[in-house]
Design a protein around this motif. Sequence first.
Motif, PDB file in Angstrom:
ATOM      1  N   GLU A 183      82.033  87.088 136.455  1.00 24.46           N
ATOM      2  CA  GLU A 183      81.428  88.086 135.568  1.00 24.46           C
ATOM      3  C   GLU A 183      82.277  89.346 135.536  1.00 24.46           C
ATOM      4  OE1 GLU A 183      76.856  88.207 135.647  1.00 24.46           O
ATOM      5  OE2 GLU A 183      77.414  87.612 137.678  1.00 24.46           O
ATOM      6  N   SER A 184      82.424  89.898 134.356  1.00 27.97           N
ATOM      7  CA  SER A 184      83.144  91.162 134.246  1.00 27.97           C
ATOM      8  C   SER A 184      82.164  92.325 134.366  1.00 27.97           C
ATOM      9  CB  SER A 184      83.908  91.232 132.917  1.00 27.97           C
ATOM     10  OG  SER A 184      83.017  91.122 131.820  1.00 27.97           O
ATOM     11  N   GLU A 185      82.707  93.516 134.388  1.00 30.10           N
ATOM     12  CA  GLU A 185      81.907  94.707 134.651  1.00 30.10           C
ATOM     13  C   GLU A 185      81.033  95.089 133.459  1.00 30.10           C
ATOM     14  OE1 GLU A 185      82.725  99.291 136.259  1.00 30.10           O
ATOM     15  OE2 GLU A 185      84.278  98.212 135.152  1.00 30.10           O
ATOM     16  N   LEU A 186      79.844  95.601 133.763  1.00 32.38           N
ATOM     17  CA  LEU A 186      78.963  96.172 132.753  1.00 32.38           C
ATOM     18  C   LEU A 186      78.562  97.577 133.179  1.00 32.38           C
ATOM     19  CD1 LEU A 186      76.372  93.392 131.744  1.00 32.38           C
ATOM     20  CD2 LEU A 186      78.155  94.389 130.312  1.00 32.38           C
ATOM     21  N   LYS A 187      78.423  98.462 132.194  1.00 34.52           N
ATOM     22  CA  LYS A 187      77.918  99.807 132.445  1.00 34.52           C
ATOM     23  C   LYS A 187      76.920 100.171 131.362  1.00 34.52           C
ATOM     24  CE  LYS A 187      82.025 101.683 134.779  1.00 34.52           C
ATOM     25  NZ  LYS A 187      83.078 102.738 134.742  1.00 34.52           N
ATOM     26  N   ARG A 188      76.000 101.035 131.688  1.00 30.10           N
ATOM     27  CA  ARG A 188      74.977 101.442 130.728  1.00 30.10           C
ATOM     28  C   ARG A 188      75.625 102.058 129.488  1.00 30.10           C
ATOM     29  NH1 ARG A 188      70.014 104.702 133.245  1.00 30.10           N
ATOM     30  NH2 ARG A 188      69.343 104.309 131.092  1.00 30.10           N
ATOM     31  N   ASN A 189      75.121 101.638 128.339  1.00 31.16           N
ATOM     32  CA  ASN A 189      75.516 102.197 127.040  1.00 31.16           C
ATOM     33  C   ASN A 189      77.023 102.084 126.771  1.00 31.16           C
ATOM     34  OD1 ASN A 189      72.833 103.093 126.388  1.00 31.16           O
ATOM     35  ND2 ASN A 189      73.134 104.764 127.858  1.00 31.16           N
ATOM     36  N   ASN A 190      77.628 101.062 127.349  1.00 35.12           N
ATOM     37  CA  ASN A 190      79.060 100.847 127.117  1.00 35.12           C
ATOM     38  C   ASN A 190      79.223  99.577 126.290  1.00 35.12           C
ATOM     39  OD1 ASN A 190      81.874 100.121 127.408  1.00 35.12           O
ATOM     40  ND2 ASN A 190      81.976 101.604 129.090  1.00 35.12           N
ATOM     41  N   LEU A 191      79.358  99.766 124.996  1.00 32.02           N
ATOM     42  CA  LEU A 191      79.445  98.643 124.075  1.00 32.02           C
ATOM     43  C   LEU A 191      80.704  97.807 124.327  1.00 32.02           C
ATOM     44  CD1 LEU A 191      78.450  97.125 121.534  1.00 32.02           C
ATOM     45  CD2 LEU A 191      79.687  98.828 120.158  1.00 32.02           C
ATOM     46  N   LYS A 192      81.813  98.465 124.586  1.00 33.52           N
ATOM     47  CA  LYS A 192      83.074  97.761 124.783  1.00 33.52           C
ATOM     48  C   LYS A 192      82.998  96.797 125.963  1.00 33.52           C
ATOM     49  CE  LYS A 192      88.044  98.547 125.442  1.00 33.52           C
ATOM     50  NZ  LYS A 192      89.116  99.597 125.580  1.00 33.52           N
ATOM     51  N   LEU A 193      82.424  97.258 127.074  1.00 36.18           N
ATOM     52  CA  LEU A 193      82.326  96.405 128.254  1.00 36.18           C
ATOM     53  C   LEU A 193      81.357  95.247 128.026  1.00 36.18           C
ATOM     54  CD1 LEU A 193      82.297  98.904 131.282  1.00 36.18           C
ATOM     55  CD2 LEU A 193      84.158  97.404 130.517  1.00 36.18           C
ATOM     56  N   PRO A 196      77.123  78.548 142.431  1.00 33.97           N
ATOM     57  CA  PRO A 196      76.739  79.959 142.406  1.00 33.97           C
ATOM     58  C   PRO A 196      77.862  80.847 141.877  1.00 33.97           C
ATOM     59  CG  PRO A 196      77.311  79.308 144.632  1.00 33.97           C
ATOM     60  CD  PRO A 196      77.388  78.071 143.797  1.00 33.97           C
ATOM     61  N   ILE A 197      77.516  81.686 140.913  1.00 37.84           N
ATOM     62  CA  ILE A 197      78.441  82.710 140.461  1.00 37.84           C
ATOM     63  C   ILE A 197      78.637  83.687 141.617  1.00 37.84           C
ATOM     64  CG2 ILE A 197      78.835  84.529 138.755  1.00 37.84           C
ATOM     65  CD1 ILE A 197      76.845  82.990 136.938  1.00 37.84           C
ATOM     66  N   GLU A 198      79.839  84.172 141.776  1.00 41.56           N
ATOM     67  CA  GLU A 198      80.125  85.054 142.913  1.00 41.56           C
ATOM     68  C   GLU A 198      79.126  86.214 142.993  1.00 41.56           C
ATOM     69  OE1 GLU A 198      83.823  87.647 144.848  1.00 41.56           O
ATOM     70  OE2 GLU A 198      84.077  86.575 142.941  1.00 41.56           O
ATOM     71  N   GLY A 199      78.534  86.371 144.172  1.00 39.11           N
ATOM     72  CA  GLY A 199      77.577  87.453 144.400  1.00 39.11           C
ATOM     73  C   GLY A 199      76.159  87.131 143.976  1.00 39.11           C
ATOM     74  N   ASP A 216      68.463  85.439 141.880  1.00 43.02           N
ATOM     75  CA  ASP A 216      68.932  85.961 140.592  1.00 43.02           C
ATOM     76  C   ASP A 216      68.514  85.032 139.456  1.00 43.02           C
ATOM     77  OD1 ASP A 216      70.514  88.366 141.359  1.00 43.02           O
ATOM     78  OD2 ASP A 216      71.662  86.888 142.476  1.00 43.02           O
ATOM     79  N   TRP A 217      68.636  83.721 139.681  1.00 45.53           N
ATOM     80  CA  TRP A 217      68.221  82.747 138.667  1.00 45.53           C
ATOM     81  C   TRP A 217      66.718  82.848 138.416  1.00 45.53           C
ATOM     82  CZ3 TRP A 217      69.120  79.866 134.684  1.00 45.53           C
ATOM     83  CH2 TRP A 217      68.304  78.778 134.370  1.00 45.53           C
ATOM     84  N   ASN A 218      65.946  82.961 139.485  1.00 48.89           N
ATOM     85  CA  ASN A 218      64.493  83.050 139.341  1.00 48.89           C
ATOM     86  C   ASN A 218      64.077  84.340 138.633  1.00 48.89           C
ATOM     87  OD1 ASN A 218      64.013  80.571 140.589  1.00 48.89           O
ATOM     88  ND2 ASN A 218      63.949  81.484 142.640  1.00 48.89           N
ATOM     89  N   GLU A 219      64.767  85.434 138.917  1.00 45.49           N
ATOM     90  CA  GLU A 219      64.472  86.694 138.237  1.00 45.49           C
ATOM     91  C   GLU A 219      64.781  86.595 136.745  1.00 45.49           C
ATOM     92  OE1 GLU A 219      66.621  89.733 140.259  1.00 45.49           O
ATOM     93  OE2 GLU A 219      65.371  89.636 142.071  1.00 45.49           O
ATOM     94  N   LEU A 220      65.838  85.876 136.417  1.00 48.41           N
ATOM     95  CA  LEU A 220      66.156  85.668 135.004  1.00 48.41           C
ATOM     96  C   LEU A 220      65.035  84.887 134.324  1.00 48.41           C
ATOM     97  CD1 LEU A 220      68.083  85.691 132.552  1.00 48.41           C
ATOM     98  CD2 LEU A 220      69.117  83.594 133.483  1.00 48.41           C
ATOM     99  N   LEU A 221      64.580  83.816 134.960  1.00 46.75           N
ATOM    100  CA  LEU A 221      63.496  83.016 134.386  1.00 46.75           C
ATOM    101  C   LEU A 221      62.248  83.852 134.149  1.00 46.75           C
ATOM    102  CD1 LEU A 221      63.698  79.660 136.393  1.00 46.75           C
ATOM    103  CD2 LEU A 221      64.279  80.013 133.984  1.00 46.75           C
ATOM    104  N   ASP A 222      62.007  84.820 135.016  1.00 46.75           N
ATOM    105  CA  ASP A 222      60.795  85.635 134.914  1.00 46.75           C
ATOM    106  C   ASP A 222      60.730  86.438 133.619  1.00 46.75           C
ATOM    107  OD1 ASP A 222      59.688  84.769 137.278  1.00 46.75           O
ATOM    108  OD2 ASP A 222      60.428  86.445 138.477  1.00 46.75           O
ATOM    109  N   ILE A 223      61.876  86.695 132.996  1.00 43.49           N
ATOM    110  CA  ILE A 223      61.838  87.513 131.780  1.00 43.49           C
ATOM    111  C   ILE A 223      61.912  86.662 130.512  1.00 43.49           C
ATOM    112  CG2 ILE A 223      62.855  89.483 132.980  1.00 43.49           C
ATOM    113  CD1 ILE A 223      65.440  88.942 131.421  1.00 43.49           C
TER     114      ILE A 223
END
Length: 241
Positions: free
Chosen positions: A34-44, A181-184, A189-196
Amino acid sequence: MAPTAAAAYPVKDPKLTKNPLYEAGALPTTTCAESELKRNNLKLARAYLDAVVACLETTWEQHLTNAGLSYEKVKVRHMNRIPKKYCGFDVGKEDSQAWYCGRNGTLVFQLGKGWLEDPYDLWLFNTASSLYGYHVQKLVGINAAYNKLRYRNKTEYDEQERRESLQTECLGGVFMKSVWPIEGRTTNDWNELLDIFQGDQPGDRRWFGKTSTIKSWARRGFATGDPGSCNTWTAPSSKVA
């Protein structure tokens, strides 16, 4: 897809029910960083999605070509605003959306405040993975066979829509399993994704399935890592509700 009283149901077209995709085995195990993400950063955020799509291409190209099935790269477009009638869809007014256009084999992403203000990386990862499932359906002939399906009434038509959509949810889970597993990441994390995950809401037309149904098919794909577990076309109606 014209209604006809003579249509057979459930689905019997072998291109849907016995597609070679189901016999090709599990996806190859690969890695996808996975690459980096930041709040309100469209490019990333766009770069994050592009990286996930690159992983999808690597995995599915290897899998389909090894099985002797057709393969063609998906196209990706990032738009500030998707046109209202893009690719024949009735695009809504949400500020963040993603679509797959089968006419030209293109994934289209519109990233707005809803997805950028507090970006959820695995949500974006799964969105790309599931949408790519429509591309897989196109490549193996499922989409063409689906478009020729007849139906006797609105109830059958809506169920066919759900069978198509739920299959992509399952294929998304299959891909995520192939790189897990994706690194980290952990199972939490998978279960939290399913929850939404959210399905059709009260008052909505039944296009996608109940929340529990969507989760069930995503779990199935993730548990097996095998597209053969994603045959929604032979599932009883209760499993695609």
